[in-house]
Motif scaffolding. Structure first.
Motif, mmCIF file in Angstrom:
data_model
loop_
_atom_site.group_PDB
_atom_site.id
_atom_site.type_symbol
_atom_site.label_atom_id
_atom_site.label_comp_id
_atom_site.label_asym_id
_atom_site.label_seq_id
_atom_site.Cartn_x
_atom_site.Cartn_y
_atom_site.Cartn_z
ATOM 1 N N TYR A 184 0.812 -1.209 0.000
ATOM 2 C CA TYR A 184 0.000 0.000 0.000
ATOM 3 C C TYR A 184 0.852 1.269 0.000
ATOM 4 C CZ TYR A 184 -3.304 -3.606 1.276
ATOM 5 O OH TYR A 184 -4.048 -4.754 1.282
ATOM 6 N N ASP A 187 3.295 3.324 -5.397
ATOM 7 C CA ASP A 187 2.460 3.992 -6.388
ATOM 8 C C ASP A 187 2.397 3.129 -7.660
ATOM 9 O OD1 ASP A 187 1.144 5.661 -8.133
ATOM 10 O OD2 ASP A 187 2.658 7.242 -8.125
ATOM 11 N N THR A 189 0.189 3.915 -10.195
ATOM 12 C CA THR A 189 -0.622 4.639 -11.168
ATOM 13 C C THR A 189 0.095 4.888 -12.493
ATOM 14 O OG1 THR A 189 0.083 6.743 -10.175
ATOM 15 C CG2 THR A 189 -1.976 5.790 -9.381
ATOM 16 N N GLU A 238 -4.932 -3.678 -5.882
ATOM 17 C CA GLU A 238 -4.446 -2.425 -5.306
ATOM 18 C C GLU A 238 -4.080 -1.466 -6.430
ATOM 19 O OE1 GLU A 238 -3.105 0.675 -2.861
ATOM 20 O OE2 GLU A 238 -4.576 -0.937 -2.622
ATOM 21 N N ARG A 241 -7.362 -0.141 -7.728
ATOM 22 C CA ARG A 241 -7.928 0.846 -6.792
ATOM 23 C C ARG A 241 -7.270 2.210 -6.958
ATOM 24 N NH1 ARG A 241 -6.981 3.382 -2.186
ATOM 25 N NH2 ARG A 241 -4.851 2.560 -2.083
ATOM 26 N N GLN A 242 -5.930 2.211 -6.989
ATOM 27 C CA GLN A 242 -5.208 3.475 -7.128
ATOM 28 C C GLN A 242 -5.507 4.156 -8.442
ATOM 29 O OE1 GLN A 242 -1.026 3.346 -6.311
ATOM 30 N NE2 GLN A 242 -1.259 2.156 -4.429
ATOM 31 N N ARG A 243 -5.597 3.391 -9.500
ATOM 32 C CA ARG A 243 -5.811 3.960 -10.821
ATOM 33 C C ARG A 243 -7.219 4.526 -10.967
ATOM 34 N NH1 ARG A 243 -2.285 0.517 -15.112
ATOM 35 N NH2 ARG A 243 -0.329 0.618 -13.957
ATOM 36 N N GLN A 244 -8.178 3.907 -10.299
ATOM 37 C CA GLN A 244 -9.547 4.426 -10.382
ATOM 38 C C GLN A 244 -9.712 5.708 -9.581
ATOM 39 O OE1 GLN A 244 -12.062 1.118 -9.166
ATOM 40 N NE2 GLN A 244 -12.366 0.514 -11.293
ATOM 41 N N GLN A 245 -8.881 5.888 -8.564
ATOM 42 C CA GLN A 245 -8.975 7.085 -7.729
ATOM 43 C C GLN A 245 -8.207 8.267 -8.294
ATOM 44 O OE1 GLN A 245 -7.711 5.987 -3.775
ATOM 45 N NE2 GLN A 245 -9.682 5.057 -3.264
ATOM 46 N N LYS A 246 -7.316 7.983 -9.240
ATOM 47 C CA LYS A 246 -6.480 9.072 -9.784
ATOM 48 C C LYS A 246 -7.293 9.984 -10.692
ATOM 49 C CE LYS A 246 -2.088 9.990 -12.025
ATOM 50 N NZ LYS A 246 -0.865 9.449 -12.647
#
Length: 246
Positions: A184, A187, A189, A238, A241-246
């Motif tokens: 976690y 990065d 992304t 994970e 998740r990070q890519r969808q939040q960017k």
């Protein structure tokens, strides 16, 4: 259980190679001699297929047919070239995601990972030619057909693929318990490749030294590890998740 398609006999295997059949594994009897055997070995070297030298008993177990000291497994899929795949993906994807499997050996784990990779948007899976689980009927079944959708590359050494990806601007992250950093904190992304190790040995030391980041999964119970297909899913999602939040 459906078996992997096979061909046997020196001439038959040579003809399959010349016809560009997707050869997955070639088993040659140890100490096999003769001009045809030498010709086959030369052809294998030129085609980039590394043979597995095994005792006669192994070949007799693989097939009851007259194998003449040579048996080949035919893959149900066509494999991609590393350079071609990476260049194509980087050209068309803003956030490419690759998965490298360092000598994963269980075909069902392999199939489960391919299925997760397809669902999480992985652009290509890279495996090693020698020591890796083959793409068999069991692999295809466990992947729920995803093995026909995700490009798979075979390379001589995973470490070389790591260097090539890094040279192409892709960050490489190794999933390993040999670090205090957890997944976690990384990065995912940007252009990323995730390396998963084999069921028993994990990721090879030389590959661990080559990657950009090491990451582990926090384990709160008494058991010290997760099944590799489960661990792979955690890492991939994970990244999702990070890519969808960017």
């Amino acid at each position: 259980m459906q078996k992997t398609p096979q061909i046997y006999g020196i001439r038959a295997v040579m003809e399959a190679i010349n016809a560009n059949e997707p050869i997955d594994k070639v088993f040659i009897q140890r100490g096999l001699k003769g001009s045809l055997a030498k010709e086959l070995e030369t052809l294998l070297r030129k085609s980039g297929v590394k043979p597995n030298y095994v005792p006669l008993e192994k070949l007799n177990h693989i097939t009851k047919n007259n194998h003449q000291g040579v048996v080949a497994n035919i893959s149900p899929i066509q494999f991609y070239e590393l350079e071609t795949l990476v260049e194509d993906v980087i050209e068309r994807e803003k956030q490419p995601l690759f998965l490298l499997l360092d000598q994963l050996s269980d075909v069902r784990n392999f199939g489960a990972i391919i299925r997760t990779a397809e669902c999480s948007g992985v652009n290509g899976i890279i495996i090693q030619k020698k020591g890796a689980a083959p793409v068999t009927a069991d692999t295809i079944k466990t992947s729920a057909g995803a093995a026909f959708k995700v490009p798979i590359v075979k390379v001589d050494h995973i470490k070389d693929a790591v260097y090539y990806l890094q040279g192409s601007g892709v960050k490489v992250v190794a999933a390993t318990e040999k670090t205090e950093s957890d997944l976690y904190q990384i990065d995912y992304t940007g252009p990323t490749a995730i390396v998963m190790g084999s069921e028993d040995r994990g990721i090879s030391p030389s590959t661990l030294r080559a990657v950009d980041d090491l990451a582990s999964i926090p384990l709160l119970g008494e058991i010290g590890s997760l099944n590799v297909s489960v661990a792979c899913a955690i890492f991939l999602y994970e990244a999702v998740r990070q890519r969808q939040q960017k």
